[in-house]
Design a protein around this motif. Structure first.
Motif, mmCIF file in Angstrom:
data_model
loop_
_atom_site.group_PDB
_atom_site.id
_atom_site.type_symbol
_atom_site.label_atom_id
_atom_site.label_comp_id
_atom_site.label_asym_id
_atom_site.label_seq_id
_atom_site.Cartn_x
_atom_site.Cartn_y
_atom_site.Cartn_z
ATOM 1 N N LEU A 177 5.117 12.664 -4.261
ATOM 2 C CA LEU A 177 4.728 12.763 -5.676
ATOM 3 C C LEU A 177 4.583 11.361 -6.258
ATOM 4 O O LEU A 177 5.494 10.541 -6.128
ATOM 5 N N LEU A 178 3.443 11.101 -6.863
ATOM 6 C CA LEU A 178 3.225 9.827 -7.538
ATOM 7 C C LEU A 178 3.506 10.043 -9.030
ATOM 8 O O LEU A 178 2.748 10.754 -9.696
ATOM 9 N N PRO A 179 4.602 9.469 -9.531
ATOM 10 C CA PRO A 179 5.032 9.776 -10.905
ATOM 11 C C PRO A 179 4.008 9.407 -11.989
ATOM 12 O O PRO A 179 4.048 9.970 -13.081
ATOM 13 N N ASP A 180 3.084 8.491 -11.680
ATOM 14 C CA ASP A 180 2.022 8.120 -12.625
ATOM 15 C C ASP A 180 1.138 9.301 -13.002
ATOM 16 O O ASP A 180 0.569 9.343 -14.080
ATOM 17 N N ASP A 181 0.967 10.201 -12.053
ATOM 18 C CA ASP A 181 0.149 11.384 -12.326
ATOM 19 C C ASP A 181 1.062 12.459 -12.891
ATOM 20 O O ASP A 181 1.950 12.950 -12.203
ATOM 21 N N MET A 182 0.848 12.809 -14.157
ATOM 22 C CA MET A 182 1.648 13.880 -14.759
ATOM 23 C C MET A 182 0.766 15.091 -14.912
ATOM 24 O O MET A 182 -0.394 14.978 -15.309
ATOM 25 N N SER B 10 -11.449 14.663 -5.860
ATOM 26 C CA SER B 10 -10.509 13.553 -5.666
ATOM 27 C C SER B 10 -9.111 14.036 -5.320
ATOM 28 O O SER B 10 -8.763 15.189 -5.543
ATOM 29 N N ILE B 11 -8.340 13.116 -4.786
ATOM 30 C CA ILE B 11 -6.920 13.364 -4.502
ATOM 31 C C ILE B 11 -6.119 12.949 -5.733
ATOM 32 O O ILE B 11 -6.244 11.826 -6.224
ATOM 33 N N ILE B 12 -5.307 13.868 -6.236
ATOM 34 C CA ILE B 12 -4.379 13.589 -7.328
ATOM 35 C C ILE B 12 -3.000 13.379 -6.697
ATOM 36 O O ILE B 12 -2.756 13.851 -5.591
ATOM 37 N N GLY B 13 -2.105 12.698 -7.384
ATOM 38 C CA GLY B 13 -0.855 12.252 -6.756
ATOM 39 C C GLY B 13 0.193 13.291 -6.404
ATOM 40 O O GLY B 13 1.378 13.147 -6.728
ATOM 41 N N ARG B 14 -0.206 14.346 -5.721
ATOM 42 C CA ARG B 14 0.714 15.354 -5.188
ATOM 43 C C ARG B 14 0.236 15.710 -3.795
ATOM 44 O O ARG B 14 -0.923 16.124 -3.625
ATOM 45 N N TYR B 15 1.115 15.559 -2.814
ATOM 46 C CA TYR B 15 0.758 15.823 -1.425
ATOM 47 C C TYR B 15 1.844 16.666 -0.768
ATOM 48 O O TYR B 15 3.030 16.480 -1.056
ATOM 49 N N ILE B 16 1.451 17.558 0.134
ATOM 50 C CA ILE B 16 2.402 18.139 1.079
ATOM 51 C C ILE B 16 1.838 17.803 2.460
ATOM 52 O O ILE B 16 0.693 18.149 2.769
ATOM 53 N N GLY C 144 0.799 -1.226 0.000
ATOM 54 C CA GLY C 144 0.000 0.000 0.000
ATOM 55 C C GLY C 144 0.830 1.274 0.000
ATOM 56 O O GLY C 144 1.989 1.293 0.412
ATOM 57 N N LEU C 145 0.181 2.343 -0.485
ATOM 58 C CA LEU C 145 0.841 3.650 -0.579
ATOM 59 C C LEU C 145 1.201 4.184 0.808
ATOM 60 O O LEU C 145 2.269 4.772 1.002
ATOM 61 N N GLY C 146 0.304 3.972 1.787
ATOM 62 C CA GLY C 146 0.586 4.434 3.153
ATOM 63 C C GLY C 146 1.842 3.767 3.684
ATOM 64 O O GLY C 146 2.710 4.402 4.288
ATOM 65 N N ILE D 273 -2.429 -0.833 3.206
ATOM 66 C CA ILE D 273 -2.234 0.255 4.174
ATOM 67 C C ILE D 273 -2.322 1.555 3.388
ATOM 68 O O ILE D 273 -1.456 1.848 2.561
ATOM 69 N N GLN D 274 -3.424 2.278 3.604
ATOM 70 C CA GLN D 274 -3.751 3.416 2.751
ATOM 71 C C GLN D 274 -3.285 4.741 3.356
ATOM 72 O O GLN D 274 -3.526 5.026 4.530
ATOM 73 N N LEU D 275 -2.658 5.553 2.529
ATOM 74 C CA LEU D 275 -2.262 6.896 2.955
ATOM 75 C C LEU D 275 -3.501 7.723 3.312
ATOM 76 O O LEU D 275 -3.522 8.459 4.298
ATOM 77 N N THR D 276 -4.539 7.576 2.496
ATOM 78 C CA THR D 276 -5.788 8.327 2.728
ATOM 79 C C THR D 276 -6.332 8.065 4.138
ATOM 80 O O THR D 276 -6.752 8.999 4.827
ATOM 81 N N ASP D 277 -6.317 6.818 4.582
ATOM 82 C CA ASP D 277 -6.837 6.485 5.921
ATOM 83 C C ASP D 277 -6.000 7.154 7.009
ATOM 84 O O ASP D 277 -6.541 7.654 8.006
ATOM 85 N N ARG E 102 -11.763 5.028 -7.988
ATOM 86 C CA ARG E 102 -10.339 4.971 -8.361
ATOM 87 C C ARG E 102 -9.471 5.879 -7.500
ATOM 88 O O ARG E 102 -8.260 5.894 -7.646
ATOM 89 N N TYR E 103 -10.112 6.695 -6.640
ATOM 90 C CA TYR E 103 -9.374 7.783 -5.975
ATOM 91 C C TYR E 103 -9.667 7.857 -4.481
ATOM 92 O O TYR E 103 -10.656 7.315 -3.999
ATOM 93 N N GLY E 104 -8.818 8.637 -3.788
ATOM 94 C CA GLY E 104 -9.184 9.128 -2.476
ATOM 95 C C GLY E 104 -10.117 10.305 -2.682
ATOM 96 O O GLY E 104 -9.892 11.137 -3.563
ATOM 97 N N ILE E 105 -11.207 10.351 -1.906
ATOM 98 C CA ILE E 105 -12.238 11.384 -2.115
ATOM 99 C C ILE E 105 -12.423 12.208 -0.840
ATOM 100 O O ILE E 105 -12.433 11.671 0.266
ATOM 101 N N VAL F 47 -12.185 9.460 2.176
ATOM 102 C CA VAL F 47 -12.485 8.046 1.967
ATOM 103 C C VAL F 47 -11.664 7.540 0.788
ATOM 104 O O VAL F 47 -11.608 8.198 -0.259
ATOM 105 N N GLU F 48 -11.042 6.401 0.950
ATOM 106 C CA GLU F 48 -10.264 5.829 -0.143
ATOM 107 C C GLU F 48 -11.164 4.968 -1.032
ATOM 108 O O GLU F 48 -11.817 4.043 -0.559
ATOM 109 N N LYS F 49 -11.195 5.307 -2.306
ATOM 110 C CA LYS F 49 -11.887 4.539 -3.338
ATOM 111 C C LYS F 49 -13.331 4.153 -2.997
ATOM 112 O O LYS F 49 -13.710 2.980 -3.043
ATOM 113 N N PRO F 50 -14.154 5.163 -2.650
ATOM 114 C CA PRO F 50 -15.562 4.863 -2.356
ATOM 115 C C PRO F 50 -16.344 4.557 -3.635
ATOM 116 O O PRO F 50 -16.027 5.106 -4.697
#
Ligand code: G1P
Length: 290
Positions: free
Chosen positions: A131-136, A204-210, A111-113, A230-234, A171-174, A191-194
């Motif tokens: 940064l999640l490189p999949d999201d450009m 939704s959450i896109i793959g950039r976080y601070i 998991g991302l978390g 193990i989810q980062l969103t949780d 598909r996303y954290g919401i 909520v992760e992937k509701p």
């Protein structure tokens, strides 16, 4: 402690099953958009936002990523001898300095978390980017730099956000939105992937976080969530009573390079932004579609 974001974490341990066989012996983060691998765009974006330390959470079979961010003495010598200055520049100029990159391994892809938690000792007790490189994200001001500016005011946790079609919420954290001024939304829940019918919003959450390092506390508990991961969103949701959480609608267009069509789209979009090839690309696509 100030709000300056010095460290960026890149979770790059994923298997890339959606791109097999391309990713059988090559990390998915090395997939190329025009002439640069996905990971390089992400590292350059973090550097442009002021990050000085780049933390890769890797896994077995990801050695090409380390080599990509290392010197290549033989190649560089040959390019020098042949006076291929442009090529030499291309292999040198993006390299962070010695000591600015650290690698740690996620031994188990759970998991991302968990991936982010693997970086806890390298991050320490200060705000950090993920940064999640999949999201450009194609933008005049790079997405993370837009976020860093806003973060100086919000603190806490800040993520890149965009509204998605309701049928895609799974598909996303919401975000469960508390207040929203159209650019910045404050969340009271996540909520992760509701499923669409129970999603609290379509933001939704896109793959950039601070993130505030308080997120490591719930991650320490290693609780499993959606998809038994193990989810980062949780973990972020578990700290909402400690620090504020905002989603920023960034200015720019996001491409999902974890998806084949999204990846092709990104290639075309980024090529069309390159002055030296835009006209040719436009003509080639026109001819294909004619
Ligand atoms: C991850 C996060 C999710 C986020 C998404 C953005 O999901 O868990 O909250 O919305 O990245 O791309 P993944 O795409 O790894 O399934």
């Amino acid at each position: 402690m100030g709000h300056r974001v010095r460290k960026a974490v890149f979770p790059v341990g994923g298997l890339g099953t959606r791109f097999l066989p391309a990713t059988k012996s090559m990390p998915k983060e090395m997939l190329t958009v025009v002439d640069k691998p996905l990971i390089q765009y992400a590292v350059e974006e973090a550097a442009a936002a002021g990050c000085e330390h780049f933390i890769f959470v890797t896994a077995r079979g990801k050695g090409a990523l380390e080599d990509h961010f290392d010197a290549a003495p033989e190649l560089e010598r040959q390019l020098e001898e042949k006076h291929k200055d442009e090529a030499l520049d291309a292999v040198r100029k993006y390299l962070p300095k010695t000591g600015q990159i650290s690698y740690t391994r996620q031994t188990n892809p759970i998991g991302l978390g968990h991936a982010v938690w693997c970086a806890r000792h390298l991050v320490g007790d200060e705000p950090f980017a993920v940064l999640l490189p999949d999201d450009m994200i194609l933008a005049d001001v790079p997405c993370l730099a837009q976020m860093a500016e806003v973060y100086a005011k919000t603190g806490g946790h800040l993520v890149a956000s965009e509204n998605v079609p309701r049928e895609h919420t799974s598909r996303y954290g919401i975000l469960d939105v508390e207040t929203d001024d159209g650019t910045l939304a404050k969340a009271k829940g996540l909520v992760e992937k509701p499923k669409p019918e129970v999603a609290p919003s379509t933001l939704s959450i896109i793959g950039r976080y601070i993130l505030d390092p308080v997120v490591f506390q719930p991650l320490d508990k290693q609780m499993r969530g959606a998809g038994n991961e193990i989810q980062l969103t949780d973990a972020l949701a578990a700290t909402l009573d400690r620090v504020p959480f905002h989603g920023l609608r960034f200015v720019g267009k996001r491409y999902d390079c974890g998806d084949k069509v999204g990846f092709l789209e990104a290639n075309v979009a980024f090529a069309l932004k390159r002055p030296e090839m835009a006209a040719q690309v436009r003509a080639a696509i026109g001819a294909l579609l004619a």
